[in-house]
Scaffold this motif. Structure first.
Motif, mmCIF file in Angstrom:
data_model
loop_
_atom_site.group_PDB
_atom_site.id
_atom_site.type_symbol
_atom_site.label_atom_id
_atom_site.label_comp_id
_atom_site.label_asym_id
_atom_site.label_seq_id
_atom_site.Cartn_x
_atom_site.Cartn_y
_atom_site.Cartn_z
ATOM 1 N N PHE A 102 4.531 5.572 -5.269
ATOM 2 C CA PHE A 102 5.076 5.562 -6.631
ATOM 3 C C PHE A 102 4.026 5.838 -7.700
ATOM 4 O O PHE A 102 4.363 6.335 -8.776
ATOM 5 C CB PHE A 102 5.821 4.249 -6.897
ATOM 6 N N ILE A 103 2.751 5.561 -7.425
ATOM 7 C CA ILE A 103 1.722 5.940 -8.388
ATOM 8 C C ILE A 103 1.602 7.463 -8.432
ATOM 9 O O ILE A 103 1.321 8.051 -9.488
ATOM 10 C CB ILE A 103 0.363 5.271 -8.054
ATOM 11 N N ALA A 113 0.828 -1.208 0.000
ATOM 12 C CA ALA A 113 0.000 0.000 0.000
ATOM 13 C C ALA A 113 0.861 1.258 0.000
ATOM 14 O O ALA A 113 0.594 2.207 -0.750
ATOM 15 C CB ALA A 113 -0.943 -0.001 1.196
ATOM 16 N N PHE A 114 1.901 1.261 0.833
ATOM 17 C CA PHE A 114 2.764 2.446 0.886
ATOM 18 C C PHE A 114 3.484 2.665 -0.439
ATOM 19 O O PHE A 114 3.473 3.772 -0.997
ATOM 20 C CB PHE A 114 3.788 2.330 2.013
ATOM 21 N N TRP A 129 -2.199 6.930 1.695
ATOM 22 C CA TRP A 129 -2.849 5.854 0.940
ATOM 23 C C TRP A 129 -3.028 4.621 1.824
ATOM 24 O O TRP A 129 -4.072 3.964 1.793
ATOM 25 C CB TRP A 129 -2.033 5.489 -0.303
ATOM 26 N N LEU A 130 -2.009 4.304 2.617
ATOM 27 C CA LEU A 130 -2.087 3.163 3.527
ATOM 28 C C LEU A 130 -3.192 3.370 4.562
ATOM 29 O O LEU A 130 -4.029 2.481 4.789
ATOM 30 C CB LEU A 130 -0.743 2.944 4.223
ATOM 31 N N ILE A 152 10.424 13.783 -2.107
ATOM 32 C CA ILE A 152 11.404 13.045 -2.886
ATOM 33 C C ILE A 152 10.791 12.834 -4.264
ATOM 34 O O ILE A 152 9.656 12.355 -4.363
ATOM 35 C CB ILE A 152 11.748 11.678 -2.260
ATOM 36 N N TRP A 153 11.516 13.188 -5.307
ATOM 37 C CA TRP A 153 10.986 13.097 -6.677
ATOM 38 C C TRP A 153 9.676 13.868 -6.815
ATOM 39 O O TRP A 153 8.735 13.444 -7.451
ATOM 40 C CB TRP A 153 10.811 11.649 -7.115
ATOM 41 N N ARG A 154 9.632 15.022 -6.134
ATOM 42 C CA ARG A 154 8.491 15.962 -6.206
ATOM 43 C C ARG A 154 7.216 15.423 -5.568
ATOM 44 O O ARG A 154 6.128 15.961 -5.792
ATOM 45 C CB ARG A 154 8.233 16.367 -7.664
#
Length: 197
Positions: free
Chosen positions: A55-56, A49-50, A91-92, A80-82
């Motif tokens: 990453f999505i 979930a995390f 989300w979790l 990190i990475w915007r």
């Protein structure tokens, strides 16, 4: 209630806004303290979930293919990475709460999956205008696209399919309360935003 008032009063908003990431982390910690089944499959869900949630969002921000063209602001802190890593924790938390609440439904797993995913999207309808006002993220002064809600629903379907497939107990006596408070928080903020227009 303190967060609702603090974030809406101009004199207090600058003090409350930086606490948003801490509030999200604290909510997850409290939720996990009431979790009852710490078998390996639950750790799998935490990780899935995390990582999926984070990453999505990274893919979404960099390509616009998942949710549409948007970018994160400073309201959720370190990035990190915007993308702020705390969004993966969110989300979790949300998927756990919705999955736990709908697990009580005496129905097949696919029905629970559809119900839980739809609840996630319903909550996001209220999250979006509030998040924009709090500088969590921006749609560059454009309306929130339908693509965003379709994306939320599809990602949620994937997460809940995994949630209900994994063999661990889903009950958590605080999940329904935390989900209720999430709805209360965002609906109240949304109504206050409407009143200011």
């Amino acid at each position: 209630m303190a967060g609702i008032i603090g974030l809406q009063l101009p004199a207090l908003a600058d003090y409350f806004r930086p606490l948003s990431p801490l509030t999200l982390i604290s909510s997850l910690i409290v939720l996990l303290l009431y979790h009852t089944d710490w078998r390996p499959s639950f750790y799998v869900y935490i990780l899935v979930a995390f990582l999926t949630g984070y990453f999505i969002e990274v893919l979404g921000v960099h390509t616009g293919l998942i949710f549409g063209q948007y970018a994160y602001g400073q309201g959720l802190g370190f990035q990190i990475w915007r993308v702020p890593p705390v969004i993966g924790l969110n989300w979790l938390t949300l998927s756990y709460c919705c999955g736990s609440v709908w697990d009580r439904l005496p129905a097949p797993a696919y029905v629970k999956t559809l119900a839980a995913a739809t609840t996630m999207v319903l909550l996001d309808l209220f999250i979006e205008p509030v998040a924009i006002s709090l500088d969590f993220w921006t749609w560059f002064d454009q309306p929130v696209p339908l693509q965003n809600y379709v994306g939320w629903w599809i990602v949620s379907i994937v997460l809940f399919s995994i949630w209900y497939a994994l063999p661990f107990r889903k009950e958590n006596r605080i999940a329904k309360w935390l989900l209720g408070f999430q709805f209360l928080f965002f609906v109240a903020h949304y109504l206050l935003i409407l009143l200011k227009k």
